[in-house]
Scaffold this active site. Structure first.
Site, PDB file in Angstrom:
ATOM      1  N   TYR A  39       0.825  -1.203   0.000  1.00 46.68           N
ATOM      2  CA  TYR A  39       0.000   0.000   0.000  1.00 46.68           C
ATOM      3  C   TYR A  39       0.871   1.269   0.000  1.00 46.68           C
ATOM      4  O   TYR A  39       1.817   1.378   0.771  1.00 46.68           O
ATOM      5  CB  TYR A  39      -0.942   0.003   1.222  1.00 46.68           C
ATOM      6  CG  TYR A  39      -1.445   1.383   1.500  1.00 46.68           C
ATOM      7  CD1 TYR A  39      -2.379   1.956   0.641  1.00 46.68           C
ATOM      8  CD2 TYR A  39      -0.943   2.143   2.538  1.00 46.68           C
ATOM      9  CE1 TYR A  39      -2.801   3.263   0.837  1.00 46.68           C
ATOM     10  CE2 TYR A  39      -1.362   3.435   2.751  1.00 46.68           C
ATOM     11  CZ  TYR A  39      -2.280   3.986   1.894  1.00 46.68           C
ATOM     12  OH  TYR A  39      -2.679   5.281   2.072  1.00 46.68           O
TER      13      TYR A  39
ATOM     14  N   HIS B 231      -3.668  -0.088   6.247  1.00 47.76           N
ATOM     15  CA  HIS B 231      -4.713   0.076   5.222  1.00 47.76           C
ATOM     16  C   HIS B 231      -5.686  -1.104   5.172  1.00 47.76           C
ATOM     17  O   HIS B 231      -5.969  -1.655   4.102  1.00 47.76           O
ATOM     18  CB  HIS B 231      -4.083   0.339   3.847  1.00 47.76           C
ATOM     19  CG  HIS B 231      -4.807   1.387   3.065  1.00 47.76           C
ATOM     20  ND1 HIS B 231      -5.611   1.096   1.990  1.00 47.76           N
ATOM     21  CD2 HIS B 231      -4.874   2.728   3.216  1.00 47.76           C
ATOM     22  CE1 HIS B 231      -6.131   2.221   1.516  1.00 47.76           C
ATOM     23  NE2 HIS B 231      -5.707   3.230   2.231  1.00 47.76           N
TER      24      HIS B 231
ATOM     25  N   GLU C 167      -2.070   2.531  11.947  1.00 45.38           N
ATOM     26  CA  GLU C 167      -3.346   2.969  11.381  1.00 45.38           C
ATOM     27  C   GLU C 167      -4.067   1.820  10.686  1.00 45.38           C
ATOM     28  O   GLU C 167      -3.446   1.004  10.003  1.00 45.38           O
ATOM     29  CB  GLU C 167      -3.050   4.091  10.377  1.00 45.38           C
ATOM     30  CG  GLU C 167      -4.299   4.633   9.711  1.00 45.38           C
ATOM     31  CD  GLU C 167      -3.964   5.718   8.698  1.00 45.38           C
ATOM     32  OE1 GLU C 167      -2.856   6.275   8.728  1.00 45.38           O
ATOM     33  OE2 GLU C 167      -4.835   5.980   7.856  1.00 45.38           O
TER      34      GLU C 167
HETATM   35  C1  GCO Z   1      -4.328   7.827   4.325  1.00 45.65           C
HETATM   36  C2  GCO Z   1      -5.251   7.028   3.518  1.00 45.65           C
HETATM   37  C3  GCO Z   1      -5.409   7.442   2.092  1.00 45.65           C
HETATM   38  C4  GCO Z   1      -6.470   6.621   1.387  1.00 45.65           C
HETATM   39  C5  GCO Z   1      -7.213   7.466   0.430  1.00 45.65           C
HETATM   40  C6  GCO Z   1      -8.318   6.748  -0.286  1.00 45.65           C
HETATM   41  O1  GCO Z   1      -4.020   7.374   5.405  1.00 45.65           O
HETATM   42  O2  GCO Z   1      -3.964   8.903   3.894  1.00 45.65           O
HETATM   43  O3  GCO Z   1      -5.113   5.690   3.757  1.00 45.65           O
HETATM   44  O4  GCO Z   1      -4.210   7.520   1.406  1.00 45.65           O
HETATM   45  O5  GCO Z   1      -5.916   5.537   0.737  1.00 45.65           O
HETATM   46  O6  GCO Z   1      -7.701   8.582   1.089  1.00 45.65           O
HETATM   47  O7  GCO Z   1      -9.095   7.607  -1.040  1.00 45.65           O
HETATM   48 MG    MG Z   2      -4.953   5.647   5.919  1.00 43.13          MG
END
Ligand code: GCO
Ligand code: MG
Length: 407
Positions: free
Chosen positions: A160, A216, A240
């Site tokens: 990710y 993610h 997160e």
């Molecule tokens: C983050 C998020 C984003 C999401 C995105 C999807 O922590 O910033 O995970 O990068 O992937 O907002 O639209």
């Molecule tokens: Mg995120």
């Protein structure tokens, strides 16, 4: 005082920002952000076809009553499309209120609790060495907090936030078309690699740097508990989205096995998505965004609930949010007694500044809120005409055997 008209604009530099402008009979106007990443036309249509016709003639100062009218009046409650549309209206009404009072919004919330709000940048690397360089560059710029995402050996496409070829593709929006790219994920490879990689980053940058990491939504509750236990010695600022947050009990297992701080909520759009997580103290940071979660009126309620349970803010700030949402968050961050950190990727590009002029500023990894009345951001309608709507999509994720997984 009456709302006389409202218009929706879709467009922006490398993003389809959905911007709402509400006009009044006193010449004061308000601006709001309804950008729902990769589904931008939907809140725009909801605003145009259903909400704006109802707003005309209402008194814009009654932002609470208008919020209740939108939320209760829809009958079908919540959901990201509707809440992003309400969010834009609510932001615009607060903007008007601030301009009428001739005060920046943070003053209307209760004034400043801090001068600058700490924010975190996104460091990414195709491999650990590459990631170290990316972290070092942010540290040199003065950031005190950095989110780290790294390519995983043996998993070329699905780490990710790590573009296949660095810089080749925006990982949150693929503009090659409406059909998503498929990425292949393997939790085992990730879990064997990442704890050690995070430890190497800690060793290289020392105890002071706030290191954040985003899973993610990729792990099961048991895997997340194992992972959280394994990364405990790293001393993360937060972990997160270890699991998909719609299973709110999932975090109980993680909490039994680890004290790693947990951040969740970027996909939430209502206080009812997170009241259990907050009240049971299963999280440490709440990640809602002012746009997706129904605007300032609703997010302020979430922040107040969180404060009762030692949960701090860590508002979502991915590049999908326009400077209007980021400004609303900057005002909340300046005020909130339980401010934690702000994700920051939007403000500051010359194209964005031309479209959304403002005096909010970023320095040494801190956001300093503008003292201009209201949100403190303007919008250039001639500038927005340069941009066309570009359909895009998030990637989708499958396991190695083809099973659909969580992006
Ligand atoms: C983050 C998020 C984003 C999401 C995105 C999807 O922590 O910033 O995970 O990068 O992937 O907002 O639209
Ligand atoms: Mg995120």
């Amino acid at each position: 005082m009456k709302i006389t008209d409202a218009r929706v604009f879709v467009g922006g530099p490398k993003k389809n920002y959905v911007t709402l402008k509400i006009m009044t009979d006193q010449g004061v106007y308000g601006l709001g952000d309804a950008t729902l990443n990769n589904r931008e036309t939907l809140p725009a249509k909801y605003l145009q076809d259903y909400l704006i016709p109802n707003l005309i003639g209402m008194d814009p100062r009654n932002s609470e009553d208008i919020w209740q009218f939108l939320y209760r009046g829809a009958y079908f409650r919540r959901g990201p499309i509707a809440m992003a549309a309400y969010g834009a209206i609510d932001m615009a009404l607060w903007d008007i209120k601030g301009k009428l009072a001739n005060m920046p919004l943070y003053q209307l919330f209760g004034g400043k609790s801090r001068d600058g709000a700490m924010c975190y940048a996104h460091a990414t690397g195709a491999d650990l060495e590459d990631l170290m360089d990316s972290v070092a560059a942010y540290v040199d710029e003065g950031y005190k907090a950095v989110r780290v995402q790294c390519g995983i050996p043996g998993m070329p496409t699905a780490s990710y936030a790590v573009p296949e070829e660095k810089g080749a593709r925006n990982y949150i929006t693929d503009y090659s078309g409406i059909r998503p790219t498929v990425e292949i994920w393997d939790s085992g490879k990730y879990m064997r690699f990442m704890p050690e990689a995070l430890m190497r980053i800690r060793e290289r940058f020392g105890p002071e740097l706030h290191i954040l990491h985003d899973v993610h939504h990729r792990l099961t509750p048991r895997e997340a508990a194992e992972f959280a236990k394994a990364v405990e010695p790293v001393g993360l600022f937060w972990l997160e989205d270890p699991t998909p947050a719609d299973d709110q009990d999932a975090l109980k297992l993680l909490r039994r096995h680890s004290t790693v701080p947990v951040a969740i909520g970027e996909v939430f759009n209502s206080i009812y998505d997170c009241n259990k997580l907050i009240e049971q103290e299963l999280i440490d940071y709440i990640r809602v965004a002012v746009t997706y979660a129904g605007g300032i009126t609703h997010v302020k309620r979430i922040v107040d609930l969180a404060a009762l349970h030692h949960v701090k803010t860590g508002f979502h700030g991915a590049p999908s949010h326009s400077p209007l949402c980021m400004a609303a968050q900057a005002h909340l961050n300046a005020w909130a007694p339980n401010f934690g950190v702000q994700e920051y990727l939007v403000l500051g590009t010359p194209e964005c500044d031309a479209l959304f002029p403002s005096e909010h500023r970023m320095e040494n990894g801190m956001v300093y809120v503008s003292d201009a009345p209201g949100l403190g951001v303007d919008f250039d309608e001639t500038e927005v005409a340069r941009y066309e709507y570009q359909p895009g999509s998030h990637p989708v994720v499958r396991l190695e055997d083809g099973t659909m997984w969580n992006y």
